[in-house]
Write an enzyme that holds these catalytic residues in place. Structure first.
Site, PDB file in Angstrom:
ATOM      1  CE  LYS A  69      -4.289  -1.705   2.044  1.00 58.69           C
ATOM      2  NZ  LYS A  69      -5.324  -1.456   3.075  1.00 58.69           N
ATOM      3  CG  ASP A 105      -9.288   0.240   3.086  1.00 59.71           C
ATOM      4  OD1 ASP A 105     -10.253  -0.494   2.780  1.00 59.71           O
ATOM      5  OD2 ASP A 105      -8.112  -0.145   3.053  1.00 59.71           O
ATOM      6  N   GLY A 128      -5.117   0.615  17.859  1.00 61.02           N
ATOM      7  CA  GLY A 128      -4.334   0.193  16.709  1.00 61.02           C
ATOM      8  C   GLY A 128      -3.595   1.356  16.074  1.00 61.02           C
ATOM      9  CB  SER A 129      -0.565   2.507  15.644  1.00 64.23           C
ATOM     10  OG  SER A 129       0.274   1.396  15.930  1.00 64.23           O
ATOM     11  N   GLY A 130      -1.720   0.633  12.754  1.00 61.46           N
ATOM     12  CA  GLY A 130      -1.244   0.157  11.460  1.00 61.46           C
ATOM     13  C   GLY A 130      -1.831   0.941  10.299  1.00 61.46           C
ATOM     14  N   GLY A 131      -1.718   0.368   9.086  1.00 64.04           N
ATOM     15  CA  GLY A 131      -2.169   1.057   7.879  1.00 64.04           C
ATOM     16  C   GLY A 131      -3.655   1.363   7.887  1.00 64.04           C
ATOM     17  CG  MET A 132      -8.174  -0.517   8.488  1.00 68.42           C
ATOM     18  SD  MET A 132      -8.695  -0.036   6.822  1.00 68.42           S
ATOM     19  CE  MET A 132     -10.442   0.220   7.084  1.00 68.42           C
TER      20      MET A 132
END
Length: 271
Positions: A69, A105, A128-132
């Protein structure tokens, strides 16, 4: 599905671990609408070569999943605002060799916040702290939410995401005093964490809205707990269906009805 012919438009996905979800969603609708399209999932260890192939072969559209991504950004020509907002791409459209990138998204989350009439004045806790998580936090931020806290144990990604959107970050669970709970981690996903509830009962009791981005299963432990407590729910199944619908519209020019999206989503998840 139409018989393969030279005029058929090809769409595809690139992912480290391809699934049939997108393939079934798109091909179901191509067939129902009589569109001369076909969709196929791929993986690759040569992203640059894959992108050259998209241009050279006239592939109409490409869905992009992890770990590509961010890596695909220098390989495209145009970045739409949705991709610029979070520096992450999940959709590429090819117009005569010009590759335009977007992030559906982000668009799906923004649309769901509006459809569910989530009040921007409410406090939000995002796990959370990821791409999503970037897509989620950006969508909340751009919708006018100012009281937002990220809880993430990653001491690099967590503070970086919080700084980008000028929101709070904590490494450990704060006091259960939030109106909106959002899970953007694998907690509750099929596999090792499928029985884990992303937020404790004291958080759910205090909240008015529970939002779980996990799409499989659609009834995660967090969604089930929120439903049992009578909370407003936003599910990962809604997110994945809407983002796929946005991709479909970009590839084909056909705007889908809510009923078409629902049926395609149900079919894609029934394998």
């Amino acid at each position: 599905m139409p018989i393969l012919n030279k005029d058929m438009q090809v769409c595809m996905s690139l992912a480290a671990r391809p699934s049939n979800i997108g393939t079934r969603f798109h091909n179901y609708l191509y067939d129902e609408l009589g569109l001369n399209f076909i969709y196929k999932a791929f993986t690759t260890t040569d992203l640059e070569g894959a992108v050259r192939g998209i241009r050279a072969l006239g592939i109409r559209g490409c869905s992009v999943s992890m770990p590509f991504k961010e890596a695909i950004i220098p390989l495209v020509d145009v970045m739409e605002p949705s991709a610029v907002a979070i520096q992450s791409v999940n959709t590429v459209v090819n117009d005569d060799g010009v590759l335009t990138a977007s992030n559906t998204d982000y668009e799906a989350v923004a649309q769901l916040l509006a459809e569910h009439r989530v009040d921007p004045g409410q406090s939000v806790l995002v796990r959370g702290s990821g791409g999503m998580a970037s897509a989620v936090v950006a969508a909340f931020h751009d919708a006018g939410f100012e009281d937002l806290t990220i809880v993430a144990r990653n001491t690099v990604a967590g503070p970086a995401l919080a700084e980008r959107y000028e929101v709070a970050w904590v490494a450990d669970d704060p006091e259960p005093d939030f109106d909106v709970l959002v899970n953007v981690t694998p907690l509750g996903m099929r596999g090792d964490a499928e029985n884990v509830v992303a937020f404790g009962p004291e958080y759910i009791e205090r909240a008015s809205t529970v939002f779980d981005v996990v799409a499989f299963p659609s009834e995660t432990p967090l969604v089930a707990a929120g439903r049992a407590a009578g909370k407003k729910l936003i599910t990962g199944a809604e997110v994945i269906a809407l983002q796929a619908a946005r991709q479909f519209e970009r590839y084909t020019g056909v705007v889908l009805t809510a009923d078409q999206v629902a049926r395609a989503s149900e079919f894609s998840r029934a394998e």
